[in-house]
Scaffold this motif. Structure first.
Motif, PDB file in Angstrom:
ATOM      1  N   UNK A 274       0.811  -1.236   0.000  1.00  0.00           N
ATOM      2  CA  UNK A 274       0.000   0.000   0.000  1.00  0.00           C
ATOM      3  C   UNK A 274       0.836   1.273   0.000  1.00  0.00           C
ATOM      4  N   UNK A 275       2.097   1.197   0.429  1.00  0.00           N
ATOM      5  CA  UNK A 275       2.944   2.386   0.441  1.00  0.00           C
ATOM      6  C   UNK A 275       3.475   2.732  -0.946  1.00  0.00           C
ATOM      7  N   UNK A 276       3.251   1.835  -1.908  1.00  0.00           N
ATOM      8  CA  UNK A 276       3.647   2.113  -3.289  1.00  0.00           C
ATOM      9  C   UNK A 276       2.466   2.600  -4.135  1.00  0.00           C
ATOM     10  N   UNK A 277       1.323   2.821  -3.489  1.00  0.00           N
ATOM     11  CA  UNK A 277       0.116   3.266  -4.190  1.00  0.00           C
ATOM     12  C   UNK A 277      -0.044   4.768  -4.005  1.00  0.00           C
ATOM     13  N   UNK A 278      -0.404   5.457  -5.066  1.00  0.00           N
ATOM     14  CA  UNK A 278      -0.629   6.900  -4.990  1.00  0.00           C
ATOM     15  C   UNK A 278      -1.900   7.257  -5.757  1.00  0.00           C
ATOM     16  N   UNK A 279      -2.464   8.396  -5.422  1.00  0.00           N
ATOM     17  CA  UNK A 279      -3.632   8.901  -6.143  1.00  0.00           C
ATOM     18  C   UNK A 279      -3.142   9.622  -7.391  1.00  0.00           C
ATOM     19  N   UNK A 280      -3.608   9.212  -8.544  1.00  0.00           N
ATOM     20  CA  UNK A 280      -3.232   9.856  -9.805  1.00  0.00           C
ATOM     21  C   UNK A 280      -4.487  10.365 -10.509  1.00  0.00           C
ATOM     22  N   UNK A 281      -4.266  11.333 -11.366  1.00  0.00           N
ATOM     23  CA  UNK A 281      -5.402  11.931 -12.083  1.00  0.00           C
ATOM     24  C   UNK A 281      -4.908  12.462 -13.424  1.00  0.00           C
ATOM     25  N   UNK A 282      -5.187  11.696 -14.458  1.00  0.00           N
ATOM     26  CA  UNK A 282      -4.842  12.118 -15.827  1.00  0.00           C
ATOM     27  C   UNK A 282      -3.371  12.545 -15.966  1.00  0.00           C
ATOM     28  N   UNK A 283      -2.496  11.817 -15.298  1.00  0.00           N
ATOM     29  CA  UNK A 283      -1.058  12.036 -15.420  1.00  0.00           C
ATOM     30  C   UNK A 283      -0.596  13.432 -14.978  1.00  0.00           C
ATOM     31  N   UNK A 284      -1.370  14.079 -14.101  1.00  0.00           N
ATOM     32  CA  UNK A 284      -0.953  15.389 -13.606  1.00  0.00           C
ATOM     33  C   UNK A 284       0.029  15.193 -12.464  1.00  0.00           C
ATOM     34  N   UNK A 285       0.696  16.269 -12.052  1.00  0.00           N
ATOM     35  CA  UNK A 285       1.717  16.200 -11.016  1.00  0.00           C
ATOM     36  C   UNK A 285       1.088  15.958  -9.653  1.00  0.00           C
ATOM     37  N   UNK A 286       1.939  15.517  -8.711  1.00  0.00           N
ATOM     38  CA  UNK A 286       1.482  15.318  -7.341  1.00  0.00           C
ATOM     39  C   UNK A 286       0.967  16.620  -6.732  1.00  0.00           C
ATOM     40  N   UNK A 287       1.619  17.727  -7.048  1.00  0.00           N
ATOM     41  CA  UNK A 287       1.179  19.013  -6.511  1.00  0.00           C
ATOM     42  C   UNK A 287      -0.248  19.326  -6.939  1.00  0.00           C
ATOM     43  N   UNK A 288      -0.575  19.012  -8.188  1.00  0.00           N
ATOM     44  CA  UNK A 288      -1.931  19.251  -8.689  1.00  0.00           C
ATOM     45  C   UNK A 288      -2.929  18.327  -8.014  1.00  0.00           C
ATOM     46  N   UNK A 289      -2.537  17.064  -7.818  1.00  0.00           N
ATOM     47  CA  UNK A 289      -3.410  16.112  -7.124  1.00  0.00           C
ATOM     48  C   UNK A 289      -3.703  16.594  -5.713  1.00  0.00           C
ATOM     49  N   UNK A 290      -2.664  17.018  -4.990  1.00  0.00           N
ATOM     50  CA  UNK A 290      -2.847  17.504  -3.624  1.00  0.00           C
ATOM     51  C   UNK A 290      -3.717  18.750  -3.608  1.00  0.00           C
ATOM     52  N   UNK A 291      -3.525  19.649  -4.559  1.00  0.00           N
ATOM     53  CA  UNK A 291      -4.356  20.855  -4.627  1.00  0.00           C
ATOM     54  C   UNK A 291      -5.820  20.496  -4.884  1.00  0.00           C
ATOM     55  N   UNK A 292      -6.059  19.524  -5.764  1.00  0.00           N
ATOM     56  CA  UNK A 292      -7.434  19.078  -6.019  1.00  0.00           C
ATOM     57  C   UNK A 292      -8.054  18.458  -4.767  1.00  0.00           C
ATOM     58  N   UNK A 293      -7.256  17.675  -4.034  1.00  0.00           N
ATOM     59  CA  UNK A 293      -7.750  17.090  -2.782  1.00  0.00           C
ATOM     60  C   UNK A 293      -8.079  18.182  -1.770  1.00  0.00           C
ATOM     61  N   UNK A 294      -7.242  19.225  -1.731  1.00  0.00           N
ATOM     62  CA  UNK A 294      -7.500  20.326  -0.808  1.00  0.00           C
ATOM     63  C   UNK A 294      -8.784  21.064  -1.186  1.00  0.00           C
TER      64      UNK A 294
END
Length: 299
Positions: free
Chosen positions: A172-192
């Motif tokens: 599970x530590x190798x799993x991440x939330x992805x969204x249309x190949x956008x950056x992690x910063x964008x994913x975190x901003x969307x989550x926020x």
């Protein structure tokens, strides 16, 4: 009070107590609790044991003293959060970015902000745990079931295609939330942004108000204010339903952290959670703006 007893509580003796983890096992199953206690260093074990003790005591107070039971439930949640913080401190070489909030682990705002942020992440993960995942290119044709489990003392995500045997087991530590190949910063901003949309639409700093009021709930039950005092509007059963959901999430997270190491340095969704959590604490004015960690800059 015995008149011959010392009036300084610090001079009184403290007895060790035996902890029954049955209520934690009721939430996540015996294998998860056993995996935690076997892998956890003493600093983490003691916090988990105290959480179990608070939960056990809270259940006994239902219908007897609901407000004290609610305080016990809040304490159980905080103890599991501190258990995770203690693990982060013991693994500081992997998580140098944790120091700012872990240093404030006695702050109720810091501790009680964890589960709402974790809940935002859980909305994503619990969706695919409930509905399964669809391989790219096979939309509408097939889906795979994902089941968290403990195998050989480790928490894994078992992926089933057809049949009763898992196709693969994933750390599970190798799993991440992805969204249309956008950056992690964008994913975190969307989550926020999604987190922000779930908060009551109040004037001013919604995040600060939410975090402050959540932490202040316990204070309102314990203490009077000038000209007023509060009583709990919910039943202990209502509070327990919410807190036990959060305890379940915290236990699974703790078990995953204790029993696994990631294959990469990114730590997947763990790093995403830490970034989202820090963003919430910063917006709530609990933390100052993040600065580059000198150990990271020199590495």
């Amino acid at each position: 009070m015995d008149g011959n007893a010392p009036d300084n509580a610090a001079n009184s003796s403290v007895d060790f107590i035996a902890i029954d983890t049955g209520d934690l096992e009721r939430l996540v199953g015996e294998p998860v609790v056993v995996a935690i206690l076997k892998a956890a260093p003493l600093k983490v074990q003691t916090r988990v044991a105290k959480a179990a003790y608070h939960l056990q005591r809270a259940l006994r107070l239902e219908g007897v003293d609901d407000e004290m039971g609610a305080l016990r439930l809040i304490a159980a949640e905080e103890e599991l959060v501190v258990a995770i913080f203690e693990w982060l401190k013991l693994n500081s070489e992997h998580f140098p970015e944790h120091r700012d909030f872990v240093a404030k682990q006695k702050n109720h705002l810091v501790k009680l902000a964890v589960t709402p942020v974790l809940g935002q992440m859980a909305l994503v993960f619990e969706d695919f745990l409930f509905n399964g995942i669809t391989p790219a290119g096979l939309e509408g044709l097939t889906s795979w079931r994902v089941v968290p489990a403990v195998k050989s003392g480790r928490v894994v995500l078992q992926i089933f295609a057809d049949g009763e045997k898992p196709l693969i087991e994933v750390n599970p530590l190798d799993v991440a939330i992805t969204k249309n190949d956008v950056s992690d910063d964008t994913v975190v901003n969307d989550l926020y942004q999604a987190f922000l949309e779930r908060l009551p639409d109040t004037e001013g700093n919604r995040v600060k108000r939410f975090v402050t009021e959540r932490a202040d709930y316990r204070n309102k039950l314990l203490y009077a204010e000038d000209g007023r005092s509060y009583s709990m509007g919910e039943s202990l059963a209502d509070v327990r339903h919410i807190v036990e959901r959060d305890l379940k999430r915290l236990l699974w997270c703790l078990a995953a952290l204790l029993t696994n190491k990631p294959l990469t340095k990114s730590w997947g969704a763990v790093s995403q959670f830490l970034a989202l959590y820090r963003r919430v604490l910063t917006e709530a004015k609990v933390l100052g703006p993040s600065k580059p960690d000198p150990e990271v800059s020199q590495s």
